[in-house]
Design a protein around this motif. Structure first.
Motif, PDB file in Angstrom:
ATOM      1  N   LEU A   1       0.845  -1.196   0.000  1.00  0.00           N
ATOM      2  CA  LEU A   1       0.000   0.000   0.000  1.00  0.00           C
ATOM      3  C   LEU A   1       0.873   1.236   0.000  1.00  0.00           C
ATOM      4  N   CYS A   2       0.536   2.202  -0.850  1.00  0.00           N
ATOM      5  CA  CYS A   2       1.215   3.500  -0.835  1.00  0.00           C
ATOM      6  C   CYS A   2       0.191   4.580  -0.512  1.00  0.00           C
ATOM      7  N   ALA A   3       0.520   5.453   0.435  1.00  0.00           N
ATOM      8  CA  ALA A   3      -0.315   6.608   0.774  1.00  0.00           C
ATOM      9  C   ALA A   3       0.306   7.851   0.148  1.00  0.00           C
ATOM     10  N   VAL A   4      -0.489   8.565  -0.636  1.00  0.00           N
ATOM     11  CA  VAL A   4      -0.015   9.763  -1.319  1.00  0.00           C
ATOM     12  C   VAL A   4      -0.800  10.965  -0.802  1.00  0.00           C
ATOM     13  N   SER A   5      -0.102  11.914  -0.206  1.00  0.00           N
ATOM     14  CA  SER A   5      -0.741  13.097   0.372  1.00  0.00           C
ATOM     15  C   SER A   5      -0.543  14.298  -0.541  1.00  0.00           C
ATOM     16  N   PHE A   6      -1.628  15.026  -0.777  1.00  0.00           N
ATOM     17  CA  PHE A   6      -1.617  16.176  -1.679  1.00  0.00           C
ATOM     18  C   PHE A   6      -2.033  17.460  -0.967  1.00  0.00           C
ATOM     19  N   SER A   7      -1.488  18.566  -1.435  1.00  0.00           N
ATOM     20  CA  SER A   7      -2.112  19.875  -1.278  1.00  0.00           C
ATOM     21  C   SER A   7      -2.154  20.453  -2.681  1.00  0.00           C
ATOM     22  N   ASP A   8      -3.110  19.971  -3.459  1.00  0.00           N
ATOM     23  CA  ASP A   8      -3.214  20.319  -4.875  1.00  0.00           C
ATOM     24  C   ASP A   8      -4.593  20.918  -5.113  1.00  0.00           C
ATOM     25  N   THR A   9      -4.669  22.245  -5.046  1.00  0.00           N
ATOM     26  CA  THR A   9      -5.939  22.959  -5.172  1.00  0.00           C
ATOM     27  C   THR A   9      -5.757  24.163  -6.079  1.00  0.00           C
ATOM     28  N   GLN A  10      -6.875  24.686  -6.564  1.00  0.00           N
ATOM     29  CA  GLN A  10      -6.859  25.896  -7.378  1.00  0.00           C
ATOM     30  C   GLN A  10      -8.030  26.796  -7.001  1.00  0.00           C
ATOM     31  N   LYS A  11      -7.963  28.055  -7.432  1.00  0.00           N
ATOM     32  CA  LYS A  11      -9.024  29.005  -7.111  1.00  0.00           C
ATOM     33  C   LYS A  11     -10.312  28.699  -7.863  1.00  0.00           C
ATOM     34  N   GLU A  12     -10.188  28.023  -9.005  1.00  0.00           N
ATOM     35  CA  GLU A  12     -11.352  27.640  -9.797  1.00  0.00           C
ATOM     36  C   GLU A  12     -11.297  26.124 -10.052  1.00  0.00           C
ATOM     37  N   PRO A  13     -12.443  25.496 -10.229  1.00  0.00           N
ATOM     38  CA  PRO A  13     -12.438  24.052 -10.537  1.00  0.00           C
ATOM     39  C   PRO A  13     -11.653  23.754 -11.814  1.00  0.00           C
ATOM     40  N   SER A  14     -10.960  22.625 -11.824  1.00  0.00           N
ATOM     41  CA  SER A  14     -10.210  22.192 -13.004  1.00  0.00           C
ATOM     42  C   SER A  14     -10.400  20.690 -13.178  1.00  0.00           C
ATOM     43  N   PRO A  15     -11.510  20.280 -13.798  1.00  0.00           N
ATOM     44  CA  PRO A  15     -11.746  18.847 -14.004  1.00  0.00           C
ATOM     45  C   PRO A  15     -10.634  18.159 -14.774  1.00  0.00           C
ATOM     46  N   ALA A  16     -10.015  18.873 -15.727  1.00  0.00           N
ATOM     47  CA  ALA A  16      -8.944  18.259 -16.522  1.00  0.00           C
ATOM     48  C   ALA A  16      -7.743  17.923 -15.652  1.00  0.00           C
TER      49      ALA A  16
END
Length: 286
Positions: free
Chosen positions: A165-180
């Motif tokens: 198992l690998c746990a991947v932690s993100f702080s990946d956000t933007q001011k507007e939604p980006s579905p792509a």
């Protein structure tokens, strides 16, 4: 040893207030314990906020971080679970973007420092060197952080160690939604799980619109469970060890073949370099 590992992922909106973030983390640990979670994973820089989006580096106090980590350790001991908590780690004049792992006795049993740095990370942090490998209830667990997922090499290291198992932690956000962007990062997670024959859990901050998922993936790249976008909730899944079926065995055999090829190429290049004085491919100069 148990046949499954109950894992939880808890995203929330980190801020520049360590006490506020700590309150969220402690509440999530208690909630996870009530659900008999054994490993609870938080997002990148959950404890202190991700600089410079959720806070500023100069506002992060090493003493305040250390005091908060002690409280988290005391709570994991009380609740008898493991927790991976994102924070800045200070070492002399260096700072690292880290995941600390606490065991169910409250000990900090190690950390993983983010290796793939760019932009703000390059300005604020030094690259890490720890393998980020741990054993929890008979499961081999690896830790990785955000931009690491863009590259196969940090995950290939885990395959070579037989990680389940690998746990991947993100702080990946933007001011507007980006579905792509969301779908691109999700596809990276699918690929890392499938090519390395390991389950993956990801968790992302909620401080703005999420552009990476909070989700579970199995070793075939299937999405097992996924949180609604921008939703604060405890996501739980009972992770199993990879089932090496005939098709999966084909990936194992060919993975090992290509890894052996890489080693042979490296040995040959080193020999050529040593005998002729000409740099090998891995030593190219520009």
């Amino acid at each position: 040893m148990p046949s499954t590992l109950r894992v939880g992922a808890y995203p929330f909106a980190s801020t520049g207030s360590i006490p506020q973030n700590l309150s969220k983390i402690c509440g999530a640990i208690r909630q996870a314990a009530a659900e008999q979670v054994r490993l609870l994973v938080f997002h990148e820089c959950a404890l202190c906020g991700y600089p410079p989006i959720e806070t500023q580096m100069e506002r992060i106090s090493p003493g305040e971080i250390e005091a908060a980590l002690l409280q988290i350790g005391a709570l994991t001991r009380e609740c008898r679970l493991y927790a991976a908590v994102g924070t800045v780690r200070f070492e002399g004049q260096k700072r690292y973007n880290s995941l600390f792992l606490f065991d169910d006795t409250g000990r900090q049993i190690g950390c993983y420092d983010k290796k793939a740095l760019w932009g703000w990370d390059s300005e604020n942090f030094s690259p890490g060197s720890q393998p980020g490998l741990f054993c929890i209830d008979g499961f081999r667990v690896g830790l990785r952080i955000c931009f690491d997922v863009r590259f196969p090499e940090p995950f290939r290291e885990l395959y070579r160690e037989g990680v389940d198992l690998c746990a991947v932690s993100f702080s990946d956000t933007q001011k507007e939604p980006s579905p792509a962007r969301y779908q691109t990062i999700k596809s990276h997670l699918v690929t890392r799980a499938m090519e390395n024959i390991m389950s993956v859990v990801s968790v992302n901050s909620l401080s703005a619109f999420q552009t990476a998922p909070t989700a579970f993936f199995d070793w075939n790249g299937s999405v097992l469970r996924e949180s609604e976008l921008d939703s604060e909730r405890l996501l739980i899944y009972d992770v199993e060890k990879p089932d090496i079926t005939f098709g999966v065995k084909g990936r194992v055999v060919n993975n090992d073949f290509f890894i052996a090829q890489e080693k042979d190429t490296e040995k040959r290049d080193n020999y050529v370099s040593a005998s002729s004085g000409i740099p090998g491919n891995h030593e190219k100069t520009f």
